[in-house]
Every structure is written in structure tokens, then in C-alpha cells.
Motif scaffolding. Structure first.
Motif, mmCIF file in Angstrom:
data_model
loop_
_atom_site.group_PDB
_atom_site.id
_atom_site.type_symbol
_atom_site.label_atom_id
_atom_site.label_comp_id
_atom_site.label_asym_id
_atom_site.label_seq_id
_atom_site.Cartn_x
_atom_site.Cartn_y
_atom_site.Cartn_z
ATOM 1 N N GLY A 114 0.904 -1.345 0.359
ATOM 2 C CA GLY A 114 -0.512 0.113 -0.481
ATOM 3 C C GLY A 114 0.991 1.182 -0.228
ATOM 4 N N LEU A 115 0.912 2.217 -0.786
ATOM 5 C CA LEU A 115 1.568 3.295 -1.419
ATOM 6 C C LEU A 115 1.111 4.318 -0.454
ATOM 7 N N TYR A 116 0.857 4.734 0.215
ATOM 8 C CA TYR A 116 0.492 6.237 0.189
ATOM 9 C C TYR A 116 0.909 8.069 -0.447
ATOM 10 N N CYS A 139 1.102 -2.104 -10.301
ATOM 11 C CA CYS A 139 1.512 -1.576 -10.104
ATOM 12 C C CYS A 139 -0.662 -0.461 -10.920
ATOM 13 N N ALA A 140 -0.600 0.056 -9.562
ATOM 14 C CA ALA A 140 -1.988 0.405 -9.113
ATOM 15 C C ALA A 140 -2.441 1.291 -8.690
ATOM 16 N N GLN A 141 -3.699 2.635 -8.746
ATOM 17 C CA GLN A 141 -3.852 2.682 -8.154
ATOM 18 C C GLN A 141 -5.843 3.311 -8.316
ATOM 19 N N ILE A 142 -5.909 3.725 -7.407
ATOM 20 C CA ILE A 142 -7.239 3.565 -6.819
ATOM 21 C C ILE A 142 -8.055 5.240 -8.203
ATOM 22 N N TYR A 143 -9.319 5.055 -8.456
ATOM 23 C CA TYR A 143 -9.526 6.555 -9.425
ATOM 24 C C TYR A 143 -11.128 6.418 -9.291
ATOM 25 N N ILE A 191 -4.087 7.887 -3.018
ATOM 26 C CA ILE A 191 -4.001 9.504 -2.004
ATOM 27 C C ILE A 191 -5.364 9.945 -1.645
ATOM 28 N N SER A 192 -4.616 9.687 -0.221
ATOM 29 C CA SER A 192 -5.409 9.698 1.043
ATOM 30 C C SER A 192 -6.116 11.687 1.785
ATOM 31 N N ASP A 193 -5.917 12.422 1.027
ATOM 32 C CA ASP A 193 -5.790 13.705 1.956
ATOM 33 C C ASP A 193 -7.011 14.515 1.058
ATOM 34 N N THR A 212 -8.456 17.847 11.526
ATOM 35 C CA THR A 212 -9.326 17.651 10.127
ATOM 36 C C THR A 212 -10.256 15.934 9.797
ATOM 37 N N PRO A 213 -11.071 16.200 9.831
ATOM 38 C CA PRO A 213 -11.574 14.158 9.339
ATOM 39 C C PRO A 213 -11.029 14.005 7.710
ATOM 40 N N VAL A 214 -10.110 12.557 8.153
ATOM 41 C CA VAL A 214 -9.659 11.984 6.879
ATOM 42 C C VAL A 214 -10.304 11.195 6.897
ATOM 43 N N LEU A 215 -9.958 9.893 5.840
ATOM 44 C CA LEU A 215 -10.214 8.465 5.636
ATOM 45 C C LEU A 215 -9.624 7.569 5.599
ATOM 46 N N THR A 216 -10.050 6.238 6.251
ATOM 47 C CA THR A 216 -9.518 5.630 6.818
ATOM 48 C C THR A 216 -9.651 4.550 5.975
#
Length: 326
Positions: A114-116, A139-143, A191-193, A212-216
């Protein structure tokens, strides 16, 4: 009709991408003057964010960051256009990855990664990571798929040019479980921000002087699948060049929460700490036009039903009236 518009836009961008970056940066400079001075695109929001996030800096320092941001933002746009025709040799020279050996080592053990990363520096160029990693892994990314299918195809073409795979957010868990069953290790970028929806808020933390509310979700997935976790520490040494250094955060995300601890999201906390360190190092390279702090803890508490744990998504004034707050 939309197909025709897509073809025209794609054709124009593709032709523009053949210009050398030197010429594209001239366009960027002109675009900067228009966006910053004439249009003033979200300048009030950017100015407020910088004042709130850097109270220790004086007005002159914050204005310098502000101008630097708009310069970088316009560069980011033309650099993204350049991706349409950028050669492997050129992208490898301009987007350098350090510490990727650790990811290859995880691949060799059959472990996924997992890559932040954040909306910081040029996250679109990170899609060239497959040029640096072992063919043992993907290699992949969420979109987020776009509503317009033609422009969705445009961005997919852009982001998958160098072998990275785009995974729609709704399919993430199913695809990850499928790769695990196949014994296929992957590195998945998060991309978790981003801003969580009200009903997806489960954790708050201090980020750049804001509650700040954040994604977990990233921590949930990496923990569930026992992945190793890395942070993409990116810097911009000069115009048109980026360096991404991988920093390992955990060998196995499923073992990061200690029994009896009150902190259930240690990786998420650490990610935002590391991202803030990057932003303070080069504040002009963060996406300040993104309205990151529009959801407040005060409003969340008003919307939250403490008995059911559900968040009311209705009109705020109506919720206040029902609760006798106005």
C-alpha cells in the motif's frame, strides 16, 4: 456529440504534448498570469488556507508561497498534458524514484504494497512507477470514474500509459482479493488526503493547524490484506523534475495496532504527519485550491445521532431546528 468533443480535445492535447517542456512552460507562465492576476481562480480560498495553515509566517512570506503555488499549479497542468506523448526515457529522467528496491523486495516475497501519497507535487507522474519496479508485481491506483465516459477514457489513457492500472473505487476490495487469490503482488497508490463524505468520517486528527476529518479506507484495506505500507516522500528539486523517495511505514499493516491502545489508526496518523512535513518543506507544491477543511467537527457533532451512530445528511438548518439548536 460527446465523442466528437472527446476526439477534438484529445487531438488538441496530444498535439500540444509534442511541444518540448521548455515551450510548454512558456504557455504555463502565460496561463499563470491569466489564472492568478486576471481570473483570480480560488485566490481567496488559497489565501485563507495559507493564513490558517501558516500563522507563524508573515503576510509577505505567505504571498510568496501563494504566487509559487499558482506557478507550480500551472506547471502541473502542462506537465500532465506532456504525459500524452512523453517517452519512457524522458519520464525516467524527470520523475526519479528512490528506495523502490524495498518494494521489489516485497514483490519477491509475494507481498503486496500500500502506497500513501497526497495531492502534492506531480502525482500524475507517479504513474510511471512501473518503469522502476520488478515485473513480478503490478502497479495500480484507485480512481473515481468520471460521469462522462469519453473523458473518463481520456484520463485512463493518460494514467495507464506506462503500465499502471486504474481500479475504480467501487471495485477496490474485489480486485485486491482477486489478486491475492492469484498470488499476484501489487503496489496500490492511495491519495488519502481527500475530503470524506459525512457518513465516511471515522477519525479526526490535527493537520496543518486544523481539526481534520480523514479517510481511513487505505489503512482498513492494507490491514485486512496484511500488506506492507510505504509513504511517497516527494520533492521538486527544480522545475520539471521530481524525486519520490519511498519510506516504509510498516512491514505488515495487520500488526500495527497494539492491544489495549486507544489509537486505532496509527498508519493514517503517521501518513498525515509525514505529508505535513513534506508540505512545510515545499508549501507551494500542495493543492491549496482544494477546499480541504469545509467539513467541521462542530457540524459533524450536530449531524451525528449518538444513539444510532448515523450521520444525518439532510439540510443543516433543518437538523438544527429538529434538535432545538435554533
Amino acid at each position: 456529440m460527446m465523442r466528437l468533443v472527446y476526439l477534438l480535445v484529445f487531438g488538441l492535447l496530444y498535439l500540444l504534448s509534442f511541444l518540448p517542456l521548455r515551450a510548454l512552460y512558456v504557455i504555463s507562465d502565460g496561463f499563470y498570469c491569466m489564472v492568478y492576476f486576471l481570473v483570480g481562480y480560488r485566490r481567496r480560498l488559497v489565501r485563507r488556507h495559507l493564513a490558517d495553515c501558516f500563522p507563524e509566517k508573515d503576510e509577505a512570506e505567505r504571498r510568496k508561497i501563494e504566487r509559487g503555488f499558482y506557478h507550480w499549479f500551472c506547471d502541473y497542468l502542462v506537465e500532465t498534458i506532456k504525459l500524452f506523448s512523453m517517452s519512457e526515457r524522458q519520464i525516467r529522467r524527470r520523475m526519479v524514484f528512490e528506495g523502490h528496491e524495498a518494494i521489489n523486495a516485497d514483490f519477491s516475497k509475494g507481498q503486496s504494497v500500500g502506497l500513501y501519497l497526497g495531492h502534492y507535487c506531480n502525482w500524475e507522474w507517479i504513474t510511471s512507477l512501473p518503469l522502476w519496479t520488478s515485473p513480478e508485481g503490478k502497479c495500480a491506483q484507485i480512481y473515481h470514474p468520471l460521469e462522462n465516459v469519453w473523458f473518463d477514457r481520456l484520463f485512463l489513457r493518460l494514467r495507464e500509459r506506462f503500465g499502471a492500472e486504474c481500479i475504480p473505487m467501487a471495485e477496490t476490495l474485489r480486485r485486491l482479493v482477486g489478486y491475492r487469490k492469484e498470488g499476484q503482488p501489487i503496489v496500490l497508490g492511495y491519495i488519502s488526503d481527500q475530503i470524506p463524505f459525512w457518513n465516511n468520517i471515522h477519525h479526526w486528527l490535527d493537520f496543518l493547524h486544523h481539526d481534520t476529518p480523514v479517510l481511513t479506507g487505505a489503512e482498513r484495506l492494507t490491514r485486512q490484506l496484511g500488506e506492507s505500507v510505504h509513504f511517497a516522500d516527494i520533492s521538486r528539486p527544480r522545475r520539471g523534475y521530481y524525486v519520490c523517495r519511498f519510506v516504509k511505514m510498516a512491514d505488515n499493516a495487520s500488526k500495527t495496532v497494539e492491544k489495549g491502545t486507544t489509537n486505532q489508526w496509527p498508519l493514517t496518523d503517521r501518513y498525515f504527519q509525514m505529508l505535513e512535513e513534506c508540505i512545510r518543506r515545499q508549501p507551494e507544491c500542495y493543492l491549496w485550491t482544494h477546499n480541504r477543511w469545509k467539513r467541521t467537527h462542530e457540524e459533524y457533532n450536530i449531524r451525528l445521532d449518538k444513539e444510532t451512530g448515523r450521520v444525518d445528511l439532510g439540510d443543516l438548518e433543518e437538523i438544527k431546528r429538529r434538535k432545538g439548536l435554533i
